[in-house]
Design a protein around this motif. Structure first.
Motif, PDB file in Angstrom:
ATOM      1  N   MET A 100      -8.290 -74.875  -9.284  1.00 31.46           N
ATOM      2  CA  MET A 100      -7.010 -74.698  -9.925  1.00 31.46           C
ATOM      3  C   MET A 100      -7.162 -73.165 -10.252  1.00 31.46           C
ATOM      4  O   MET A 100      -8.025 -72.411 -11.020  1.00 31.46           O
ATOM      5  CB  MET A 100      -6.855 -75.346 -11.123  1.00 31.46           C
ATOM      6  N   THR A 101      -6.342 -72.108  -9.660  1.00 30.09           N
ATOM      7  CA  THR A 101      -6.240 -70.565  -9.920  1.00 30.09           C
ATOM      8  C   THR A 101      -4.944 -70.166 -10.536  1.00 30.09           C
ATOM      9  O   THR A 101      -3.990 -70.939 -10.478  1.00 30.09           O
ATOM     10  CB  THR A 101      -6.624 -70.091  -8.461  1.00 30.09           C
ATOM     11  N   VAL A 102      -5.102 -68.986 -10.927  1.00 31.50           N
ATOM     12  CA  VAL A 102      -4.076 -68.518 -11.845  1.00 31.50           C
ATOM     13  C   VAL A 102      -3.361 -67.507 -10.975  1.00 31.50           C
ATOM     14  O   VAL A 102      -4.304 -66.438 -10.393  1.00 31.50           O
ATOM     15  CB  VAL A 102      -4.616 -67.847 -13.028  1.00 31.50           C
ATOM     16  N   SER A 103      -2.145 -67.239 -10.609  1.00 27.51           N
ATOM     17  CA  SER A 103      -1.232 -66.231 -10.284  1.00 27.51           C
ATOM     18  C   SER A 103      -0.305 -65.892 -10.978  1.00 27.51           C
ATOM     19  O   SER A 103       0.076 -66.378 -12.035  1.00 27.51           O
ATOM     20  CB  SER A 103      -1.422 -66.482  -8.899  1.00 27.51           C
ATOM     21  N   GLY A 104       0.506 -64.609 -10.739  1.00 25.69           N
ATOM     22  CA  GLY A 104       1.630 -64.655 -11.149  1.00 25.69           C
ATOM     23  C   GLY A 104       2.922 -65.463 -11.080  1.00 25.69           C
ATOM     24  O   GLY A 104       3.579 -65.584 -12.135  1.00 25.69           O
ATOM     25  N   THR A 105       2.585 -66.583 -10.276  1.00 24.62           N
ATOM     26  CA  THR A 105       3.485 -67.679 -10.360  1.00 24.62           C
ATOM     27  C   THR A 105       3.185 -68.754 -11.268  1.00 24.62           C
ATOM     28  O   THR A 105       3.907 -69.921 -11.338  1.00 24.62           O
ATOM     29  CB  THR A 105       3.949 -67.930  -8.978  1.00 24.62           C
ATOM     30  N   GLY A 106       1.893 -68.838 -11.699  1.00 26.67           N
ATOM     31  CA  GLY A 106       1.590 -69.729 -12.518  1.00 26.67           C
ATOM     32  C   GLY A 106       0.074 -70.466 -11.974  1.00 26.67           C
ATOM     33  O   GLY A 106      -0.742 -69.795 -11.259  1.00 26.67           O
ATOM     34  N   LEU A 107      -0.016 -71.710 -12.411  1.00 22.84           N
ATOM     35  CA  LEU A 107      -1.416 -72.367 -11.766  1.00 22.84           C
ATOM     36  C   LEU A 107      -0.867 -73.207 -10.533  1.00 22.84           C
ATOM     37  O   LEU A 107       0.097 -73.592 -10.300  1.00 22.84           O
ATOM     38  CB  LEU A 107      -1.799 -73.289 -12.842  1.00 22.84           C
ATOM     39  N   SER A 108      -2.099 -73.052  -9.434  1.00 27.39           N
ATOM     40  CA  SER A 108      -1.955 -73.826  -8.403  1.00 27.39           C
ATOM     41  C   SER A 108      -3.184 -74.310  -8.031  1.00 27.39           C
ATOM     42  O   SER A 108      -4.267 -73.906  -8.645  1.00 27.39           O
ATOM     43  CB  SER A 108      -1.516 -72.889  -7.144  1.00 27.39           C
ATOM     44  N   VAL A 109      -3.324 -75.455  -7.275  1.00 26.44           N
ATOM     45  CA  VAL A 109      -4.561 -76.128  -6.685  1.00 26.44           C
ATOM     46  C   VAL A 109      -4.604 -76.080  -5.332  1.00 26.44           C
ATOM     47  O   VAL A 109      -3.706 -76.498  -4.694  1.00 26.44           O
ATOM     48  CB  VAL A 109      -4.499 -77.564  -7.304  1.00 26.44           C
ATOM     49  N   ARG A 110      -5.882 -75.740  -4.741  1.00 23.33           N
ATOM     50  CA  ARG A 110      -5.881 -75.618  -3.281  1.00 23.33           C
ATOM     51  C   ARG A 110      -7.339 -75.810  -2.902  1.00 23.33           C
ATOM     52  O   ARG A 110      -8.229 -75.842  -3.750  1.00 23.33           O
ATOM     53  CB  ARG A 110      -5.241 -74.526  -2.725  1.00 23.33           C
ATOM     54  N   GLU A 111      -7.587 -76.148  -1.868  1.00 23.23           N
ATOM     55  CA  GLU A 111      -8.828 -76.195  -1.335  1.00 23.23           C
ATOM     56  C   GLU A 111      -9.461 -74.781  -0.623  1.00 23.23           C
ATOM     57  O   GLU A 111      -8.468 -74.233   0.056  1.00 23.23           O
ATOM     58  CB  GLU A 111      -9.061 -77.039  -0.124  1.00 23.23           C
ATOM     59  N   TYR A 112     -10.789 -74.658  -0.781  1.00 25.38           N
ATOM     60  CA  TYR A 112     -11.191 -73.481  -0.422  1.00 25.38           C
ATOM     61  C   TYR A 112     -12.698 -73.809   0.322  1.00 25.38           C
ATOM     62  O   TYR A 112     -13.337 -74.678   0.014  1.00 25.38           O
ATOM     63  CB  TYR A 112     -11.594 -72.372  -1.469  1.00 25.38           C
ATOM     64  N   TRP A 113     -13.058 -72.783   1.265  1.00 27.85           N
ATOM     65  CA  TRP A 113     -14.038 -72.939   2.115  1.00 27.85           C
ATOM     66  C   TRP A 113     -14.951 -71.480   2.019  1.00 27.85           C
ATOM     67  O   TRP A 113     -14.242 -70.496   1.964  1.00 27.85           O
ATOM     68  CB  TRP A 113     -13.807 -73.105   3.666  1.00 27.85           C
ATOM     69  N   GLY A 114     -16.094 -72.000   2.394  1.00 30.55           N
ATOM     70  CA  GLY A 114     -17.166 -70.693   2.230  1.00 30.55           C
ATOM     71  C   GLY A 114     -17.362 -70.461   3.787  1.00 30.55           C
ATOM     72  O   GLY A 114     -16.676 -70.914   4.704  1.00 30.55           O
ATOM     73  N   GLN A 115     -17.982 -69.154   3.844  1.00 29.43           N
ATOM     74  CA  GLN A 115     -18.126 -68.659   5.283  1.00 29.43           C
ATOM     75  C   GLN A 115     -19.091 -69.253   6.124  1.00 29.43           C
ATOM     76  O   GLN A 115     -19.079 -69.287   7.253  1.00 29.43           O
ATOM     77  CB  GLN A 115     -18.341 -67.128   5.268  1.00 29.43           C
ATOM     78  N   GLY A 116     -19.939 -70.356   5.559  1.00 30.93           N
ATOM     79  CA  GLY A 116     -21.095 -70.814   6.260  1.00 30.93           C
ATOM     80  C   GLY A 116     -22.378 -70.136   6.200  1.00 30.93           C
ATOM     81  O   GLY A 116     -22.368 -69.091   6.033  1.00 30.93           O
TER      82      GLY A 116
END
Length: 123
Positions: A100-116
């Motif tokens: 869950m991240t914070v931005s100017g538009t508020g909170l959002s949840v998404r999936e992230y990946w590393g580079q491997g």
């Protein structure tokens, strides 16, 4: 900008051990589940291990008893301790996180990946 940065891969002989680390950075409000996936040449990416925010863990049958996933919430970091490594564990290992991240538009949840990070186990 949110990033997942992995480290700890390398070349090891069969029976050896490696410890992978993955640190999440950026405008993170909270971290939900984190996990490790791997992809061997010519094969689909597969789940290796996952850990929830409540420290519940899940492992693929192929690594149960050999790999251990853990997390340090204070450091936004997830680890994968890999013991008794086998040649069939050779793959690129990817860190995965639901954040869950914070931005100017508020909170959002998404999936992230590393580079491997490459793990190679020699016989």
């Amino acid at each position: 900008q949110v990033k997942l940065v992995e480290s700890g891969g390398g070349l090891v002989q069969a029976g050896g051990s490696l410890r992978l680390s993955c640190k999440a950075s950026g405008s993170i409000f909270s971290i939900n589940a984190m996990g490790w996936y791997r992809q061997a040449p010519g094969k689909q990416r597969e789940l290796v291990a996952a850990i929830t925010s409540g420290d519940n863990t899940n492992y693929s049958d192929s690594v149960k008893g050999r790999f251990t996933i853990s997390r340090d919430n204070a450091k936004n970091t997830v680890y994968l301790q890999m013991n008794s490594l086998r040649p069939e564990d050779t793959a690129v290992y990817y860190c995965n996180a639901h954040l869950m991240t914070v931005s100017g538009t508020g909170l959002s949840v998404r999936e992230y990946w590393g580079q491997g990070t490459q793990v190679t186990v020699s016989s």
